[in-house]
Write a protein that holds these residues in place. Structure first.
Motif, PDB file in Angstrom:
ATOM      1  N   GLY A  39     -13.562  11.907 -10.716  1.00 22.69           N
ATOM      2  CA  GLY A  39     -13.191  11.181 -11.924  1.00 22.69           C
ATOM      3  C   GLY A  39     -12.030  11.834 -12.637  1.00 22.69           C
ATOM      4  N   ALA A  40     -11.120  11.004 -13.094  1.00 27.90           N
ATOM      5  CA  ALA A  40      -9.915  11.506 -13.755  1.00 27.90           C
ATOM      6  C   ALA A  40     -10.243  12.327 -14.994  1.00 27.90           C
ATOM      7  CB  ALA A  40      -9.002  10.340 -14.111  1.00 27.90           C
ATOM      8  N   GLU A  41     -11.344  12.006 -15.649  1.00 25.79           N
ATOM      9  CA  GLU A  41     -11.698  12.747 -16.869  1.00 25.79           C
ATOM     10  C   GLU A  41     -12.117  14.179 -16.571  1.00 25.79           C
ATOM     11  OE1 GLU A  41     -15.463  11.185 -15.222  1.00 25.79           O
ATOM     12  OE2 GLU A  41     -13.515  10.282 -15.564  1.00 25.79           O
ATOM     13  N   ARG A  42     -12.431  14.480 -15.325  1.00 23.62           N
ATOM     14  CA  ARG A  42     -12.868  15.823 -14.963  1.00 23.62           C
ATOM     15  C   ARG A  42     -11.741  16.713 -14.432  1.00 23.62           C
ATOM     16  NH1 ARG A  42     -18.320  17.234 -14.913  1.00 23.62           N
ATOM     17  NH2 ARG A  42     -19.704  15.456 -15.045  1.00 23.62           N
ATOM     18  N   VAL A  43     -10.633  16.128 -14.024  1.00 26.56           N
ATOM     19  CA  VAL A  43      -9.532  16.913 -13.463  1.00 26.56           C
ATOM     20  C   VAL A  43      -8.351  16.844 -14.412  1.00 26.56           C
ATOM     21  CG1 VAL A  43      -7.934  17.200 -11.543  1.00 26.56           C
ATOM     22  CG2 VAL A  43     -10.284  16.434 -11.111  1.00 26.56           C
ATOM     23  N   ALA A  44      -7.862  18.013 -14.797  1.00 23.58           N
ATOM     24  CA  ALA A  44      -6.717  18.070 -15.695  1.00 23.58           C
ATOM     25  C   ALA A  44      -5.615  18.890 -15.037  1.00 23.58           C
ATOM     26  CB  ALA A  44      -7.110  18.712 -17.020  1.00 23.58           C
ATOM     27  N   GLY A  45      -4.430  18.324 -14.993  1.00 20.93           N
ATOM     28  CA  GLY A  45      -3.275  19.089 -14.540  1.00 20.93           C
ATOM     29  C   GLY A  45      -2.834  19.988 -15.671  1.00 20.93           C
ATOM     30  N   VAL A  46      -2.957  21.285 -15.474  1.00 21.59           N
ATOM     31  CA  VAL A  46      -2.613  22.276 -16.491  1.00 21.59           C
ATOM     32  C   VAL A  46      -1.766  23.344 -15.814  1.00 21.59           C
ATOM     33  CG1 VAL A  46      -3.511  23.950 -18.144  1.00 21.59           C
ATOM     34  CG2 VAL A  46      -4.813  21.861 -17.678  1.00 21.59           C
ATOM     35  N   ALA A  47      -0.566  23.553 -16.321  1.00 25.04           N
ATOM     36  CA  ALA A  47       0.310  24.547 -15.698  1.00 25.04           C
ATOM     37  C   ALA A  47      -0.401  25.888 -15.611  1.00 25.04           C
ATOM     38  CB  ALA A  47       1.596  24.675 -16.503  1.00 25.04           C
ATOM     39  N   PRO A  48      -0.357  26.542 -14.506  1.00 23.68           N
ATOM     40  CA  PRO A  48       0.412  26.252 -13.305  1.00 23.68           C
ATOM     41  C   PRO A  48      -0.396  25.536 -12.217  1.00 23.68           C
ATOM     42  CG  PRO A  48      -0.431  28.467 -13.139  1.00 23.68           C
ATOM     43  CD  PRO A  48      -0.950  27.887 -14.447  1.00 23.68           C
ATOM     44  N   GLY A  49      -1.484  24.855 -12.566  1.00 16.12           N
ATOM     45  CA  GLY A  49      -2.294  24.203 -11.531  1.00 16.12           C
ATOM     46  C   GLY A  49      -3.181  23.113 -12.089  1.00 16.12           C
ATOM     47  N   TYR A  50      -4.487  23.268 -11.860  1.00 16.12           N
ATOM     48  CA  TYR A  50      -5.461  22.252 -12.276  1.00 16.12           C
ATOM     49  C   TYR A  50      -6.682  22.925 -12.872  1.00 16.12           C
ATOM     50  CZ  TYR A  50      -2.766  19.009  -9.436  1.00 16.12           C
ATOM     51  OH  TYR A  50      -1.773  18.234  -8.925  1.00 16.12           O
ATOM     52  N   ARG A  51      -7.392  22.170 -13.690  1.00 14.06           N
ATOM     53  CA  ARG A  51      -8.674  22.612 -14.244  1.00 14.06           C
ATOM     54  C   ARG A  51      -9.693  21.535 -13.928  1.00 14.06           C
ATOM     55  NH1 ARG A  51      -8.248  23.327 -20.070  1.00 14.06           N
ATOM     56  NH2 ARG A  51      -7.763  25.488 -19.639  1.00 14.06           N
ATOM     57  N   LEU A  52     -10.825  21.941 -13.350  1.00  9.23           N
ATOM     58  CA  LEU A  52     -11.938  21.041 -13.115  1.00  9.23           C
ATOM     59  C   LEU A  52     -12.888  21.196 -14.287  1.00  9.23           C
ATOM     60  CD1 LEU A  52     -13.466  19.070 -11.291  1.00  9.23           C
ATOM     61  CD2 LEU A  52     -14.498  21.064 -10.168  1.00  9.23           C
ATOM     62  N   ARG A  53     -12.986  20.157 -15.096  1.00 11.96           N
ATOM     63  CA  ARG A  53     -13.832  20.206 -16.293  1.00 11.96           C
ATOM     64  C   ARG A  53     -15.269  19.874 -15.903  1.00 11.96           C
ATOM     65  NH1 ARG A  53      -9.834  16.342 -19.195  1.00 11.96           N
ATOM     66  NH2 ARG A  53      -8.162  17.764 -19.723  1.00 11.96           N
ATOM     67  N   VAL A  54     -16.084  20.898 -15.812  1.00  5.48           N
ATOM     68  CA  VAL A  54     -17.490  20.715 -15.477  1.00  5.48           C
ATOM     69  C   VAL A  54     -18.334  21.670 -16.294  1.00  5.48           C
ATOM     70  CG1 VAL A  54     -17.086  19.938 -13.106  1.00  5.48           C
ATOM     71  CG2 VAL A  54     -17.415  22.362 -13.565  1.00  5.48           C
ATOM     72  N   ASP A  55     -19.560  21.281 -16.481  1.00  2.00           N
ATOM     73  CA  ASP A  55     -20.539  22.178 -17.067  1.00  2.00           C
ATOM     74  C   ASP A  55     -21.027  23.064 -15.923  1.00  2.00           C
ATOM     75  OD1 ASP A  55     -22.797  23.443 -18.081  1.00  2.00           O
ATOM     76  OD2 ASP A  55     -23.356  21.697 -19.282  1.00  2.00           O
ATOM     77  N   PRO A  56     -20.978  24.371 -16.067  1.00  2.00           N
ATOM     78  CA  PRO A  56     -21.381  25.247 -14.959  1.00  2.00           C
ATOM     79  C   PRO A  56     -22.764  24.944 -14.378  1.00  2.00           C
ATOM     80  CG  PRO A  56     -20.282  26.523 -16.635  1.00  2.00           C
ATOM     81  CD  PRO A  56     -20.465  25.123 -17.196  1.00  2.00           C
ATOM     82  N   VAL A  57     -23.681  24.417 -15.165  1.00  2.00           N
ATOM     83  CA  VAL A  57     -25.005  24.099 -14.615  1.00  2.00           C
ATOM     84  C   VAL A  57     -24.966  22.915 -13.667  1.00  2.00           C
ATOM     85  CG1 VAL A  57     -26.242  25.090 -16.582  1.00  2.00           C
ATOM     86  CG2 VAL A  57     -25.737  22.644 -16.544  1.00  2.00           C
ATOM     87  N   ASP A  58     -23.861  22.169 -13.647  1.00  2.00           N
ATOM     88  CA  ASP A  58     -23.717  21.035 -12.735  1.00  2.00           C
ATOM     89  C   ASP A  58     -23.126  21.431 -11.385  1.00  2.00           C
ATOM     90  OD1 ASP A  58     -24.721  19.283 -14.619  1.00  2.00           O
ATOM     91  OD2 ASP A  58     -22.739  18.802 -15.422  1.00  2.00           O
ATOM     92  N   VAL A  59     -22.810  22.702 -11.214  1.00  2.00           N
ATOM     93  CA  VAL A  59     -22.186  23.174  -9.975  1.00  2.00           C
ATOM     94  C   VAL A  59     -23.189  24.061  -9.243  1.00  2.00           C
ATOM     95  CG1 VAL A  59     -20.254  24.461  -8.981  1.00  2.00           C
ATOM     96  CG2 VAL A  59     -19.915  23.083 -11.059  1.00  2.00           C
ATOM     97  N   ASP A  60     -23.596  23.614  -8.049  1.00  2.00           N
ATOM     98  CA  ASP A  60     -24.609  24.344  -7.286  1.00  2.00           C
ATOM     99  C   ASP A  60     -24.250  25.809  -7.096  1.00  2.00           C
ATOM    100  OD1 ASP A  60     -26.051  22.032  -7.043  1.00  2.00           O
ATOM    101  OD2 ASP A  60     -25.424  21.625  -4.994  1.00  2.00           O
ATOM    102  N   LEU A  61     -23.010  26.073  -6.702  1.00  2.00           N
ATOM    103  CA  LEU A  61     -22.608  27.443  -6.436  1.00  2.00           C
ATOM    104  C   LEU A  61     -22.814  28.333  -7.656  1.00  2.00           C
ATOM    105  CD1 LEU A  61     -21.295  29.578  -4.645  1.00  2.00           C
ATOM    106  CD2 LEU A  61     -19.084  28.796  -5.483  1.00  2.00           C
ATOM    107  N   ILE A  62     -22.428  27.843  -8.810  1.00  2.00           N
ATOM    108  CA  ILE A  62     -22.577  28.632 -10.029  1.00  2.00           C
ATOM    109  C   ILE A  62     -24.047  28.811 -10.381  1.00  2.00           C
ATOM    110  CG2 ILE A  62     -22.089  28.684 -12.508  1.00  2.00           C
ATOM    111  CD1 ILE A  62     -19.442  27.240 -11.826  1.00  2.00           C
ATOM    112  N   ARG A  63     -24.850  27.755 -10.179  1.00  2.00           N
ATOM    113  CA  ARG A  63     -26.277  27.854 -10.484  1.00  2.00           C
ATOM    114  C   ARG A  63     -26.960  28.913  -9.632  1.00  2.00           C
ATOM    115  NH1 ARG A  63     -27.501  22.167  -9.512  1.00  2.00           N
ATOM    116  NH2 ARG A  63     -29.282  23.002  -8.410  1.00  2.00           N
ATOM    117  N   PHE A  64     -26.442  29.158  -8.424  1.00  2.00           N
ATOM    118  CA  PHE A  64     -27.070  30.125  -7.537  1.00  2.00           C
ATOM    119  C   PHE A  64     -26.446  31.509  -7.607  1.00  2.00           C
ATOM    120  CE2 PHE A  64     -28.355  26.136  -5.453  1.00  2.00           C
ATOM    121  CZ  PHE A  64     -29.722  26.322  -5.539  1.00  2.00           C
ATOM    122  N   GLU A  65     -25.306  31.653  -8.263  1.00  2.00           N
ATOM    123  CA  GLU A  65     -24.669  32.968  -8.328  1.00  2.00           C
ATOM    124  C   GLU A  65     -25.534  33.991  -9.055  1.00  2.00           C
ATOM    125  OE1 GLU A  65     -20.830  32.141 -10.029  1.00  2.00           O
ATOM    126  OE2 GLU A  65     -19.875  32.168  -8.057  1.00  2.00           O
TER     127      GLU A  65
END
Length: 93
Positions: A39-65
């Motif tokens: 979804g476009a609302e989750r990806v932001a082009g921010v110099a010098p790259g991109y930011r994925l706007r997510v709540d860390p609890v929604d990302v499996d990898l982060i939940r298991f770290e």
């Protein structure tokens, strides 16, 4: 994983294509980002790259770290069993 942090285009290109970079990595990255289903609302082009706007609890990898770090720091058998159970649950989701 860099949830809600800017990651440079160069770092993303390295992570995605490693030794098999396309001729124009910046264009290929832009095309890849625009096709993603997050979804476009989750990806932001921010110099010098991109930011994925997510709540860390929604990302499996982060939940298991955090639990993984606890297991690595512990020799407790119960902690190890808990981690094994979490991995098994993740595999069925």
């Amino acid at each position: 994983m860099a949830a809600d942090r800017v990651v440079s285009a160069a770092a993303l290109i390295d992570a995605i294509w490693a030794d098999h970079r396309p001729a124009n990595g910046a264009n290929a990255l832009q095309a890849l980002v625009s096709r993603r289903a997050v979804g476009a609302e989750r990806v932001a082009g921010v110099a010098p790259g991109y930011r994925l706007r997510v709540d860390p609890v929604d990302v499996d990898l982060i939940r298991f770290e955090r639990p993984a770090a606890s297991v690595r720091a512990s020799s407790d058998l119960a902690t190890l069993r808990e981690a094994e159970s979490a991995v098994a649950r993740a595999r069925t989701e």
